[in-house]
Design a protein around this motif. Sequence first.
Motif, PDB file in Angstrom:
ATOM      1  N   ASP A 358       0.831  -1.210   0.000  1.00 50.27           N
ATOM      2  CA  ASP A 358       0.000   0.000   0.000  1.00 50.27           C
ATOM      3  C   ASP A 358       0.865   1.260   0.000  1.00 50.27           C
ATOM      4  N   ASN A 359       0.192   2.407  -0.006  1.00 50.12           N
ATOM      5  CA  ASN A 359       0.883   3.696  -0.043  1.00 50.12           C
ATOM      6  C   ASN A 359       1.260   4.132   1.361  1.00 50.12           C
ATOM      7  N   ASP A 361       2.715   6.984   2.358  1.00 47.10           N
ATOM      8  CA  ASP A 361       2.424   8.389   2.671  1.00 47.10           C
ATOM      9  C   ASP A 361       0.995   8.565   3.139  1.00 47.10           C
ATOM     10  N   SER A 362       0.054   7.889   2.490  1.00 42.27           N
ATOM     11  CA  SER A 362      -1.347   7.964   2.917  1.00 42.27           C
ATOM     12  C   SER A 362      -1.505   7.424   4.329  1.00 42.27           C
ATOM     13  N   ASP A 394       5.020   8.916  -2.896  1.00 44.15           N
ATOM     14  CA  ASP A 394       3.908   8.828  -3.842  1.00 44.15           C
ATOM     15  C   ASP A 394       3.891  10.106  -4.666  1.00 44.15           C
ATOM     16  N   GLU A 395       4.310  10.025  -5.912  1.00 49.87           N
ATOM     17  CA  GLU A 395       4.429  11.211  -6.754  1.00 49.87           C
ATOM     18  C   GLU A 395       3.087  11.883  -7.013  1.00 49.87           C
ATOM     19  N   SER A 396       2.013  11.128  -6.962  1.00 49.26           N
ATOM     20  CA  SER A 396       0.695  11.710  -7.215  1.00 49.26           C
ATOM     21  C   SER A 396       0.175  12.494  -6.020  1.00 49.26           C
ATOM     22  N   ASP A 397       0.906  12.411  -4.913  1.00 50.61           N
ATOM     23  CA  ASP A 397       0.425  13.057  -3.685  1.00 50.61           C
ATOM     24  C   ASP A 397       1.488  13.983  -3.105  1.00 50.61           C
ATOM     25  N   GLU A 398       2.304  14.576  -3.975  1.00 51.31           N
ATOM     26  CA  GLU A 398       3.424  15.392  -3.514  1.00 51.31           C
ATOM     27  C   GLU A 398       2.976  16.639  -2.765  1.00 51.31           C
TER      28      GLU A 398
END
Length: 424
Positions: A358-359, A361-362, A394-398
């Motif tokens: 899983d991610n 950072d989340s 997570d590049e989508s959540d920078e």
Amino acid sequence: MEQREWKNRKRKKRSRKIQRRFYQRMVLVFGVLLIFLVLANFIKADQEFSEEENRMLAQKPELTWESLVSGDYMKDFESYVSDQFFARNQWITLKLYEDISLGKKESNGVYLGKDGYLIEKPDEPAWESVENNMSAISALAERYPDISTYMCTVPNAYYILEDKLPAKAPVRDQEADLRRISELMGDRVHNISVTDILKEHAGEEIYYRTDHHWTSLGAYYAFGAVAEEMGLKNVETEYNIHTVANDFQGTLASKSGYHASEDKIQVYEAANIEPEYIVTYVEENEKSASMYKSECLEEKDKYTVFFGGNHARVDISTTQPERKNLLLFKDSYANCFVQFLLPYYQNIIMVDARYFYDNIDSLIQNYGITDILFLYNANTFVTDNSLADVLAADESDEDADTGADSAADEETGEVSDTKTGNNV
């Protein structure tokens, strides 16, 4: 004279005849044994898991042109035959007795140490993976500067219990390995060394005799150093100790074939602080009112009494009032260590990077993580190649906020009335 020569020739002829018959019978016995083993291996159903060695066994590989040309098929098939061989455990024990009779002090990668200690030979570090992991740990600490990040790399028995090793046993200099790992840490990662405290108590049972893990006693001594470095308040010093098994024989006993020693497994219950808690096995979607699984004491690997073994992610929600939330990256050494952390965190999120996808950072943001601890035994850490990928940003959540003040209200559940030590 002629009669004497005739008798000698007759005696030699009879001797050759006896030898020929003996060799014929030996060939016959060997042939029958070989046919029996071939048939036994053909009839015997393949096993997926070895309780003796606590690991997955190699399965029959699929034959493809690519695997045949590359040589992978023959390599995999050799592993398959080795793992699935008829009466494999008995052959391992037989080899052990042969090694002992020849004066050897090692069996199947396990040192036959003094006082019944079986000590695992260290693996050769994969320094490229270590550097990648340390770089990822440093990057994580840089991404979350408001979160305190700690790392504790636990030395193994062969380093701490040097006096238990066979004479002149060649082993790596783990002190140098630990020093190199420390040098790779970034400025934001706090190194917690437990080497001195473990050496101080090396005469006590801080490692199992028959298994590669440390004992709860070893974890208890290390916890004192960890608690001080992490600034935990009102640390408990008195514990009720429960011995839950006296006949534990771990993975090193199975691997070496040596079964003359037995260990006891103990769990520690804080005498003055009794937090109530719920354990959630996230991937399995299961909840429990205890971190201990008493049914595992009936199995071969009794060390799995702690959480039932390793899981991708385990969440622990406690009644601890102070809003402190710990993210713990770990291997199996941490399984018996967590019992000491329970009174000091509202939430403890345990992640085993070997199984986690899983991610991260989340997870950090959703649970308002205040502390991050990496707890590994050194031998596992220097061969791990999974941690860096799990820690990647997570590049989508920078642009997302670090979430240090967000509420840890997902998947925690309510806390039951069951107390820590009563479910063992």
